[in-house]
Design an enzyme around this catalytic site. Structure first.
Site, short mmCIF file in Angstrom:
data_model
loop_
_atom_site.label_atom_id
_atom_site.label_comp_id
_atom_site.label_asym_id
_atom_site.label_seq_id
_atom_site.Cartn_x
_atom_site.Cartn_y
_atom_site.Cartn_z
CB ALA A 99 0.37 -0.52 3.24
CG HIS A 180 4.41 2.70 -5.67
ND1 HIS A 180 4.38 1.55 -4.90
CD2 HIS A 180 5.61 2.68 -6.31
CE1 HIS A 180 5.52 0.87 -5.06
NE2 HIS A 180 6.28 1.55 -5.91
N GLY A 252 6.61 0.46 8.24
CA GLY A 252 5.43 -0.18 7.67
C GLY A 252 5.55 -0.67 6.26
CG ASN A 275 7.01 -4.23 8.11
OD1 ASN A 275 6.04 -3.50 7.91
ND2 ASN A 275 7.14 -5.41 7.51
#
Length: 388
Positions: A99, A180, A252, A275
């Site tokens: 994300a 996903h 991320g 990240n």
């Protein structure tokens, strides 16, 4: 070409305003220093220094350059030759995204300071008003697309549902595995065929969309919840890419959801993690940056001498309908249905007059899509399940 600068922020439906700054390539000594001493932990009030990010990106660029097929001409935006990309000893990079690559577009993450899981843990209802259809790819999305185009990236595996990789120009099940799901994709429960729509697929209580595949099977949204099986074809592509990777770049994602969190470690690949929060695999990474994804990718593309294209303006095809367009289409459909009901009512009244009946009943019988019958009053616009 997209010219970028650090700190760019965007919002839904608009682009971060980037411009190229005068970056100077870190010296070998500086790069070596930061290679051994990356930041030990993130701090929300002390973001990673620009020179640290540039040094770490320069180190990754050095791993990508040997036998990569990117020469001075290619760095101007051309494509790497197939022979060079397939040559023995060429680094094989696979990129894994979460994300965090989309937050600069206005789409929230999950475990960040204002992420979905963070808000829920604090008793805050997450903001779900984001118009995903209007969102356009971030600088990171377009930089990844450039790396794929020039042959420096063998494939991308993502756990995002926002469809921004697809909007950037990547092709699901070719160079993109979406573990996903994709909010613009619906999947057949019988043959697993996928259909991409211009609008987000609405999730229903039973998950079925009301549309059918050519094989006769029902379509359902492609989103994956905790505990559900991953789509076999996408998982197979991701595992195939991981088994041949020599470099893996994580962007991320906090690497906390299996099995996707273990794929970057496959084949003993040299691991780079970008990240803002710590991940369980930080100790296994060769390069660890706590910078924003856009900042790191800007430094990486600068070190590689690659120009990043602006995101395409999607005018048709998957993900092209914005929420405003969907509302307009719904309003037009409602008006059309109402006009059809009035037309049928007028026709019925005309028939009654023709046979000498009194035109007193203004209730018209209407059938729903699932066969149920209700009644509509053509004068007052009321509806009822039984004829009054």
């Amino acid at each position: 070409m997209w010219r970028a600068a650090r700190g760019g922020r965007g919002c839904v439906g608009s682009l971060p305003h980037y411009r190229r700054r005068g970056h100077t390539a870190p010296t070998a000594a500086t790069a070596a220093c930061h290679r051994l001493t990356p930041p030990s932990h993130p701090h929300p009030h002390h973001p990673e220094a620009d020179e640290v990010t540039e040094a770490l990106a320069h180190q990754l660029a050095g791993l990508l350059r040997p036998a990569s097929g990117v020469d001075a001409g290619c760095c101007g935006g051309g494509a790497a030759t197939d022979g060079a990309a397939e040559s023995t000893g060429s680094p094989r990079l696979v990129i894994y995204t979460g994300a965090g690559v989309s937050t600069s577009t206005g789409i929230g993450d999950y475990r960040g300071p204002k992420g979905v899981w963070t808000n829920l843990a604090e008793g805050i209802i997450p903001d779900e008003t984001c118009d995903y259809s209007a969102a356009r790819p971030s600088y990171t999305h377009m930089a990844i697309k450039k790396l794929v185009d020039v042959g420096l990236c063998a494939g991308v595996t993502s756990t995002n549902l926002d469809g921004l990789h697809m909007k950037s120009g990547l092709s699901p099940m070719e160079n993109l595995a979406e573990l996903h799901g994709n909010m613009f994709c619906e999947r057949c429960v019988r043959c697993s065929a996928e259909a991409f729509r211009a609008f987000p697929i609405q999730r229903t209580p039973k998950r079925f969309t009301g549309r059918y595949c050519d094989c006769g099977g029902c379509f359902m949204d492609s989103g994956i919840d905790f505990g559900q099986m991953l789509p076999f074809r996408h998982l197979g592509l991701a595992e195939k890419q991981a088994k041949s990777q020599t470099l893996s770049l994580v962007l991320g994602t906090s690497l906390r959801v299996q099995p996707s969190c273990d794929l970057p470690l496959a084949n003993d690949a040299t691991l780079t993690i970008v990240n803002k929060q710590e991940t369980p695999h930080d100790s296994r990474s060769t390069i660890r940056s706590f910078a924003a994804c856009d900042d790191f990718m800007l430094a990486l593309m600068t070190a590689l001498g690659l120009e990043v294209d602006e995101p395409p303006l999607v005018v048709e095809g998957p993900g092209s309908l914005t929420a405003t367009a969907l509302k307009k289409r719904t309003k037009e459909l409602t008006q059309l249905m109402r006009a059809n009901m009035h037309m049928h009512a007028d026709a019925e009244a005309t028939n009654r007059v023709a046979v000498g009946e009194a035109v007193a009943d203004v209730w018209v019988e209407v059938a729903t899509e699932d066969g149920r019958v209700y009644y509509h009053n053509t004068e007052t616009d009321e509806t009822a399940w039984e004829r009054p």
